[in-house]
Design a protein around this motif. Structure first.
Motif, short mmCIF file in Angstrom:
data_model
loop_
_atom_site.label_atom_id
_atom_site.label_comp_id
_atom_site.label_asym_id
_atom_site.label_seq_id
_atom_site.Cartn_x
_atom_site.Cartn_y
_atom_site.Cartn_z
N TYR A 119 0.80 -1.23 0.00
CA TYR A 119 0.00 0.00 0.00
C TYR A 119 0.83 1.28 0.00
O TYR A 119 0.27 2.37 -0.10
N GLU A 120 2.17 1.16 0.10
CA GLU A 120 3.02 2.36 0.19
C GLU A 120 4.30 2.19 -0.61
O GLU A 120 4.79 1.08 -0.82
N LEU A 121 4.85 3.34 -1.04
CA LEU A 121 6.20 3.42 -1.58
C LEU A 121 6.95 4.45 -0.74
O LEU A 121 6.50 5.58 -0.61
N GLU A 122 8.06 4.04 -0.14
CA GLU A 122 8.83 4.98 0.69
C GLU A 122 10.17 5.23 0.00
O GLU A 122 10.98 4.31 -0.17
N TYR A 123 10.39 6.48 -0.39
CA TYR A 123 11.60 6.89 -1.10
C TYR A 123 12.60 7.47 -0.09
O TYR A 123 12.27 8.35 0.69
N PHE A 124 13.85 6.97 -0.14
CA PHE A 124 14.90 7.44 0.77
C PHE A 124 15.95 8.22 -0.03
O PHE A 124 16.47 7.72 -1.03
N PHE A 125 16.24 9.44 0.44
CA PHE A 125 17.18 10.32 -0.24
C PHE A 125 18.34 10.69 0.68
O PHE A 125 18.19 10.72 1.90
N GLU B 61 -6.77 -2.08 -4.62
CA GLU B 61 -6.65 -2.59 -3.25
C GLU B 61 -6.08 -1.53 -2.32
O GLU B 61 -6.51 -1.41 -1.17
N ALA B 62 -5.11 -0.76 -2.81
CA ALA B 62 -4.51 0.28 -1.98
C ALA B 62 -5.53 1.37 -1.66
O ALA B 62 -5.61 1.86 -0.53
N ARG B 63 -6.31 1.78 -2.68
CA ARG B 63 -7.33 2.81 -2.44
C ARG B 63 -8.35 2.35 -1.41
O ARG B 63 -8.73 3.10 -0.51
N GLU B 64 -8.78 1.09 -1.53
CA GLU B 64 -9.73 0.55 -0.55
C GLU B 64 -9.12 0.52 0.85
O GLU B 64 -9.79 0.82 1.85
N TYR B 65 -7.84 0.17 0.93
CA TYR B 65 -7.14 0.11 2.22
C TYR B 65 -7.11 1.47 2.88
O TYR B 65 -7.46 1.62 4.06
N TRP B 66 -6.71 2.51 2.12
CA TRP B 66 -6.60 3.85 2.71
C TRP B 66 -7.98 4.43 3.05
O TRP B 66 -8.14 5.11 4.06
#
Length: 603
Positions: free
Chosen positions: A507-513, A553-558
């Protein structure tokens, strides 16, 4: 008094039963040692059956990982660790002596330096040496060198014994192939359940191939000999091994030296064939048929297939699974209209190893990157420290080198003058016919000329331009960092330059910079001035920015999370908690329990 966190590293060179008993005794000894010296024992890392001449040891790599170092498996024939952004889980590594830790001077010294930079020290029980000591570099260099020399000598003896046994047609491998084991009389016998797997592989290879067979074995939870997952290359190694016909082919490969991790193949004329080395599992006909099938599937075109670095892949080795921690693999598929679609899948899921994390498309990764605003990058202490260290050290080394050049030039000028004088003197005595004095001064001339040549070689080896070029690179890097920090908006291409990794969940994408730094320039400096290296500063943790995934599925989850949050917020307004117990029930969203406690509170 605060107890320091410590781990113990121990190793036995074989997995024989008597060595396992020795390992159990070592555990007891070190538990007492830690208690006596006021250490908090975090864990004991024990490798069984691994050589100390390289770093490719399961528990050693795990220990380094938990200390903040990542093992680089991409570098062939070299064992390299990179400093990560993880905080070490302990402060000390305790081991019996340097030979337990490493029988390789390069690995031992490099990891010791990296660990010191992370605040982790190694204590060697025998000899009382610790990387906390002031003279630790000198002491450990000597000890690791001795340990490596011993291993080299032992390796030569083992190689001689192996070759002698092979020429006498005695099969004595260090580790038996899959399907075989030693009995109590040290005879090679079959392992029934493994023999069934070998027979199944040979019988099904023509129809299914290595990929399907490996997936089937993994789904049935049948492990390899070392309890790992099957893969197509492991299936191929079994298919190619003539040992299953009962015949062993040995003396096929060799290593340049004991510390090398690369094995080179000998010419086939040097191979040694040992018939009836083990009990037969398959017939010669089965083996030859399998080879024909295998060779028919080998791509013989000029364009070779296989693993290659994806230089055009902007996310190469940057995507990690947020469920199992494995990397993601790039997949290219052809959709409608022959349009290529690029997706990334978790390696654990690809190998059917139990991870169910959803894949992600390249387009979605790029869209998520576009949503991110990274205009709040601030100055970091690390870059400031690195820049100051490099500029100061480069100035010192440049001054030292210039001083050395000046001294050498003065000596060269003096010796050049002496050579001219000696030449004139030799000429004068030669004209007078005084051969005795001529010989004496010719010897002096030869000695002086040799000294002059050596000094001229030393002068040529001093490369001031290399130092100046490195200084210029440092200044250019500084300009780049300053420019990035002043930037008001970043394009996706600029963001990708700063991107360290992307952690993917369903359900997420976490970008690390993280900002650019001077790690490459420090590495170049240390390669030039090995006697006076710059200590590596601990990496700062990259900052992460989370983006919601945009599939059904992600939209339903959030949406469900939002609904739950609003319902909980309204419930707390309608029924303020009466005590701590009710609050805990509300926080855990156990509304029935919260209502029961509320009613009880009113009674």
């Amino acid at each position: 008094m605060t107890r320091k966190r410590a781990v113990v590293y121990t190793r036995v060179s074989t997995d024989k039963e008597e060595q396992k008993l020795s390992l159990a005794m070592q555990r007891e000894v070190y538990e007492e040692y830690c208690s006596k010296h006021n250490f908090e024992l975090v864990e004991i890392f024990a490798d069984e059956g691994f050589s100390g001449t390289n770093a490719r040891r399961e528990k050693f790599i795990e220990m380094m990982y938990r200390a903040g170092l990542d093992f680089d498996e991409r570098v062939k024939d070299s064992d390299i660790f990179h400093t990560s952004d993880r905080e070490p889980e302990f402060d000390y590594i305790i081991t019996k002596d340097v030979s337990r830790y490493a029988r390789n001077e390069e690995i031992g010294m490099s990891t010791a330096k990296q660990l010191r930079a992370l605040g982790v020290y190694i204590r060697f029980e025998h000899g009382g040496v610790s990387t906390e000591d002031k003279n630790w570099k000198l002491m450990l260099t000597i000890l690791f060198s001795v340990a490596e020399g011993y291993s080299q000598d032992l390796s030569e003896k083992i190689k001689f014994t192996k070759e002698h046994n092979a020429r006498k047609l005695r099969y004595r491998p260090a580790r038996l192939p899959y399907g075989f084991t030693w009995d109590k009389d040290r005879k090679i016998v079959k392992v029934p359940e493994q023999v069934e797997v070998v027979e199944y592989i040979f019988n099904s290879y023509a129809e299914k191939g290595g990929m399907i067979l490996s997936k089937e074995l993994n789904q049935k939870k049948i492990p390899t000999q070392r309890n790992h997952l099957w893969s197509s290359d492991k299936i191929t190694r079994i298919i190619k091994n003539r040992i299953y016909t009962g015949t062993a082919v040995v003396h096929q490969t060799y290593k340049d030296d004991v510390t090398s991790t690369e094995r080179k193949r000998r010419d086939e004329s040097e191979f040694i064939i040992i018939p009836n080395a083990v009990p037969r599992i398959i017939s010669d006909e089965q083996f030859e048929e399998a080879q024909e099938v295998r060779l028919s599937r080998v791509n013989t075109s000029i364009k070779k297939r296989g693993r290659k670095v994806s230089y055009n892949d902007t996310y190469f080795q940057k995507i990690k699974c947020g469920v199992c921690g494995k990397g993601f693999k790039k997949h290219t598929t052809t959709g409608s209209g022959k349009k290529k679609k690029i997706n990334y899948m978790c390696m654990s899921r690809v190998k059917h190893a139990g991870c169910g994390c959803r894949g992600v498309a390249l387009n979605n990764l790029n869209k998520g990157l576009e949503e991110i605003n990274i205009n709040f990058l601030a100055d970091t202490l690390k870059e400031q420290v690195q820049y100051k260290q490099l500029i100061d050290n480069l100035a010192k080394e440049l001054a030292r080198v210039e001083g050395t050049r000046k001294q050498l030039q003065e000596q060269i000028d003096r010796l050049d003058f002496e050579c001219d004088s000696l030449s004139d003197t030799i000429k004068a005595f030669s004209e007078k016919g005084n051969r005795k004095l001529v010989n004496r001064y010719e010897k002096k001339f030869d000695i002086t000329s040799n000294e002059l040549e050596e000094l001229e070689v030393q002068l040529e080896s001093i490369n001031v331009e290399k130092i100046q070029r490195l200084k210029q690179k440092v200044e250019q890097k500084k300009d780049l960092i300053q420019q990035l920090k002043k930037n008001q908006s970043f394009t996706n291409e600029e963001k990708l330059q700063l991107l360290q990794k992307v952690v993917v969940t369903d359900y997420e994408l976490e970008y690390f910079f993280s900002m650019p730094n001077y790690d490459d320039e420090i590495q170049e400096f240390n390669s030039i001035f090995k006697e006076n290296p710059i200590e590596v500063v601990r990496k700062l943790k990259p900052f992460g920015i989370t983006v919601r995934r945009n599939h059904k599925e992600a939209r339903e989850y959030w949406n469900q999370l939002v609904e739950d949050y609003e319902a909980r917020e309204q419930h707390e307004k309608d029924y303020p908690y009466q005590d701590e117990e009710m609050l805990l029930a509300q926080q855990s969203e156990d509304w029935e329990e919260a209502d029961r406690l509320r009613v009880e509170g009113k009674l």
